[in-house]
Enzyme design. Structure first.
Site, PDB file in Angstrom:
ATOM      1  N   ARG A  34       0.783  -1.259   0.074  1.00  0.00           N
ATOM      2  CA  ARG A  34      -0.220  -0.008   0.189  1.00  0.00           C
ATOM      3  C   ARG A  34       0.863   1.355  -0.040  1.00  0.00           C
ATOM      4  O   ARG A  34       0.424   2.196  -0.862  1.00  0.00           O
ATOM      5  CB  ARG A  34      -0.829  -0.062   1.341  1.00  0.00           C
ATOM      6  CG  ARG A  34      -2.028  -1.082   1.071  1.00  0.00           C
ATOM      7  CD  ARG A  34      -2.490  -1.501   2.359  1.00  0.00           C
ATOM      8  NE  ARG A  34      -3.718  -2.342   2.015  1.00  0.00           N
ATOM      9  CZ  ARG A  34      -3.904  -3.907   1.966  1.00  0.00           C
ATOM     10  NH1 ARG A  34      -2.728  -4.124   1.855  1.00  0.00           N
ATOM     11  NH2 ARG A  34      -4.900  -4.389   1.854  1.00  0.00           N
ATOM     12  N   GLY A 102      -1.048 -12.223  -4.778  1.00  0.00           N
ATOM     13  CA  GLY A 102      -2.567 -12.102  -5.095  1.00  0.00           C
ATOM     14  C   GLY A 102      -2.723 -10.708  -4.513  1.00  0.00           C
ATOM     15  O   GLY A 102      -3.599  -9.851  -4.907  1.00  0.00           O
ATOM     16  N   ASP A 327      -3.503 -15.460   7.448  1.00  0.00           N
ATOM     17  CA  ASP A 327      -2.255 -16.194   6.841  1.00  0.00           C
ATOM     18  C   ASP A 327      -1.463 -16.909   7.914  1.00  0.00           C
ATOM     19  O   ASP A 327      -0.491 -17.478   7.602  1.00  0.00           O
ATOM     20  CB  ASP A 327      -1.415 -15.043   6.508  1.00  0.00           C
ATOM     21  CG  ASP A 327      -2.193 -14.218   5.355  1.00  0.00           C
ATOM     22  OD1 ASP A 327      -2.812 -14.842   4.363  1.00  0.00           O
ATOM     23  OD2 ASP A 327      -1.745 -12.990   5.229  1.00  0.00           O
ATOM     24  N   LYS A 354      -5.537 -19.582  -1.286  1.00  0.00           N
ATOM     25  CA  LYS A 354      -4.461 -18.687  -1.121  1.00  0.00           C
ATOM     26  C   LYS A 354      -3.462 -19.299  -1.907  1.00  0.00           C
ATOM     27  O   LYS A 354      -3.723 -19.814  -2.970  1.00  0.00           O
ATOM     28  CB  LYS A 354      -4.013 -18.983   0.527  1.00  0.00           C
ATOM     29  CG  LYS A 354      -5.058 -18.278   1.455  1.00  0.00           C
ATOM     30  CD  LYS A 354      -4.961 -16.823   1.499  1.00  0.00           C
ATOM     31  CE  LYS A 354      -5.976 -16.317   2.363  1.00  0.00           C
ATOM     32  NZ  LYS A 354      -6.050 -14.994   1.965  1.00  0.00           N
TER      33      LYS A 354
HETATM   34  C1  S3P Z   1      -4.001  -9.089   2.588  1.00  0.00           C
HETATM   35  C2  S3P Z   1      -4.976  -9.734   2.674  1.00  0.00           C
HETATM   36  C3  S3P Z   1      -5.431 -11.168   2.904  1.00  0.00           C
HETATM   37  C4  S3P Z   1      -4.266 -11.759   3.329  1.00  0.00           C
HETATM   38  C5  S3P Z   1      -3.044 -11.456   2.347  1.00  0.00           C
HETATM   39  C6  S3P Z   1      -2.866  -9.844   2.190  1.00  0.00           C
HETATM   40  C7  S3P Z   1      -3.904  -7.543   2.244  1.00  0.00           C
HETATM   41  O1  S3P Z   1      -6.058 -11.683   1.815  1.00  0.00           O
HETATM   42  O2  S3P Z   1      -4.264 -13.140   3.021  1.00  0.00           O
HETATM   43  O3  S3P Z   1      -1.858 -12.129   2.336  1.00  0.00           O
HETATM   44  O4  S3P Z   1      -2.689  -7.259   2.134  1.00  0.00           O
HETATM   45  O5  S3P Z   1      -5.100  -7.111   1.934  1.00  0.00           O
HETATM   46  P1  S3P Z   1      -7.591 -11.988   1.542  1.00  0.00           P
HETATM   47  O6  S3P Z   1      -8.094 -10.316   1.585  1.00  0.00           O
HETATM   48  O7  S3P Z   1      -7.792 -12.634   0.225  1.00  0.00           O
HETATM   49  O8  S3P Z   1      -8.270 -12.504   2.794  1.00  0.00           O
END
Ligand code: S3P
Length: 450
Positions: A34, A102, A327, A354
């Site tokens: 971010r 992701g 996580d 995940k």
């Molecule tokens: C994250 C949100 C989570 C987490 C990922 C980081 C983020 O995923 O598992 O490692 O930085 O917003 P989800 O929003 O899919 O739960």
């Protein structure tokens, strides 16, 4: 993504004695992504101290550079970003490579949804399997076009258009989806609203405020949140201090808890209340865990976590706590394997989508290490016994950093050690994991290294 780390190839964690020492873990992954995105969209300069230099975050840095942001590392601890301003991204001339991440993928899809060009996204084989419909649906409602040969998976193209604001209730509890919609709302005239029935990590909201934007967050009596953002506000460059990642600290906390005689302090760990579920759970399992020196640093609560080794007991983990430690389950499964009695962990369906199917991959590896368990559609029941698991297995990491680190922790306290087939995956979130662990007393190294 390929890696030049020393952990390329198989890595073995041998049984070791107690861990001792004080350490820092690398910067928080969520806040690092971010920082680069909001810094790249802000007017003026953003200085970031303690950015996580893992492969996931470096993908976000490169993507933002491709779209015009100036991002440079200026000293060992400091990065400087000169942003382009909201609504002023340049068309990338190359495919944006998201690697294993992701978070980078879903947040950046939101960033480009209102930009007047095509943005092509690709990633590694793990990322290509992950669901993107959860972000494609709200972005399409706002007016963007998402094209993917496979329907809703990577590789894909986001064609940006002038967007309309929406009110979107999250069908799955996901900070990535929430952040994707809010980031798409940055350059959208009018008010974009996200309703989250269960609160997820709120770094995007907190950091938007830190960059000078106004954002309204209303929490109802049942804990649900309504987050509203009026688009086309300017963001102003800001200084950011990234705390240590609680999701990385989790590996050290579990390692110290399961190795009798250990005494480890992890300094300066982010303790955002929407992220701290693992530490509470370890405490309920009987771990000797104390949070000291709690303070505010750069808008986030941080503290030092001191863990001593001892006996753990099996518990039932409340399913509603899952979001605050999503996580951390792979390494909690390991802790449960060393606890006396059964640990019941449910409400974890998100773990199946995940970086790997973390329920299936962990269940297979734990069984191969001699752990008794029951796999459920939405979780795992681990039956810990008085004797520690034997280990002795080689586990496939399935391109998942947290699977690799979880099994290396198991190896440390098992009789025969554990090998993971690919150590390079750890670079995505925890560069320097093996060195840091070995400095505390672990015995981890490349398998058959000369
Ligand atoms: C994250 C949100 C989570 C987490 C990922 C980081 C983020 O995923 O598992 O490692 O930085 O917003 P989800 O929003 O899919 O739960």
């Amino acid at each position: 993504m390929t890696s030049a780390s020393n952990n390329t190839g198989a890595v073995t964690s041998n049984s070791c004695g107690p861990l001792q020492g004080r350490v820092h873990v690398p910067g928080d992954k969520s806040i690092s992504h971010r920082s680069l995105i909001l810094g790249g969209l802000a007017i003026g300069q953003t200085r970031v101290t303690g950015l996580l230099e893992g492969e996931d975050v470096l993908c976000t840095a490169e993507a933002m550079r491709q779209m015009g942001a100036n991002i440079e590392k200026v000293s060992p601890e400091n990065w400087v970003i000169n942003g382009v301003g909201v609504g002023a991204l340049q068309e990338p001339t190359k495919v944006l490579e998201m690697g294993n991440s992701g978070t980078a993928a879903r947040l950046l899809m939101g960033v480009v949804a209102g930009a007047p060009f095509n943005t092509y996204f690709a990633g590694d084989t793990s990322l290509h399997k992950r669901p993107m419909k959860r972000v494609a649906t709200p972005l399409t409602k706002m007016g963007a076009t998402i094209t993917s040969r496979s329907g809703d998976r990577f590789p894909l193209c986001v064609t940006g258009h002038d967007l309309m604001p929406i009110t979107y209730e999250l069908p799955v509890a996901s900070a990535q989806v929430k952040s994707c919609v809010l980031l798409a709302g940055l350059d959208t005239p009018g008010i974009t609203t996200v309703i989250e029935p269960k609160p997820t990590r709120d770094h995007t909201e907190n950091m938007l405020r830190h960059f000078g934007a106004e954002i309204s967050v209303v929490t109802a009596a049942d804990g649900s949140r309504v987050i509203s953002y009026e688009g086309q506000q300017e963001l102003t460059g800001a200084d950011i201090i990234v705390p240590g990642d609680p999701s990385s600290a989790a590996f050290l906390a579990v390692a110290a808890a399961i190795l009798p005689g250990s005494d480890v302090t992890i300094e300066n760990v982010g303790l955002n209340p929407l992220r701290d579920g693992l530490f509470e759970t370890l405490g309920e399992m009987g771990a000797d865990i104390k949070i000291e020196n709690i303070r505010n640093s750069g808008g986030e609560q941080v503290g030092d976590i001191r863990v001593k080794g001892g006996l753990l007991k099996g518990i039932e983990v409340p399913p509603e706590r899952a979001i605050s430690m999503i996580d951390e389950y792979p390494v909690l499964f390991v802790a449960a394997a060393f606890a006396h009695g059964s640990t019941v962990m449910k409400g974890l369906e998100e773990l199946r989508v995940k970086e790997s199917d973390r329920i299936a991959v962990m269940a297979a590896g734990l069984k191969a290490c001699g752990v008794q368990l029951e796999e459920l559609e939405d979780g795992l029941i681990v039956h810990g016994r008085a004797v520690p698991p034997k280990g002795g297995a080689t586990v496939s990491t399935e391109l998942d950093h947290r699977i690799a680190m979880s099994f290396l922790i198991l190896g440390m306290a098992s009789e025969k050690g554990v090998t993971v087939d690919d150590g390079s995956v750890m670079e995505t979130s925890f560069p320097g994991f093996t060195t840091l662990m070995n400095n505390l007393g672990a015995n981890i190294g490349r398998t058959n290294a000369p």
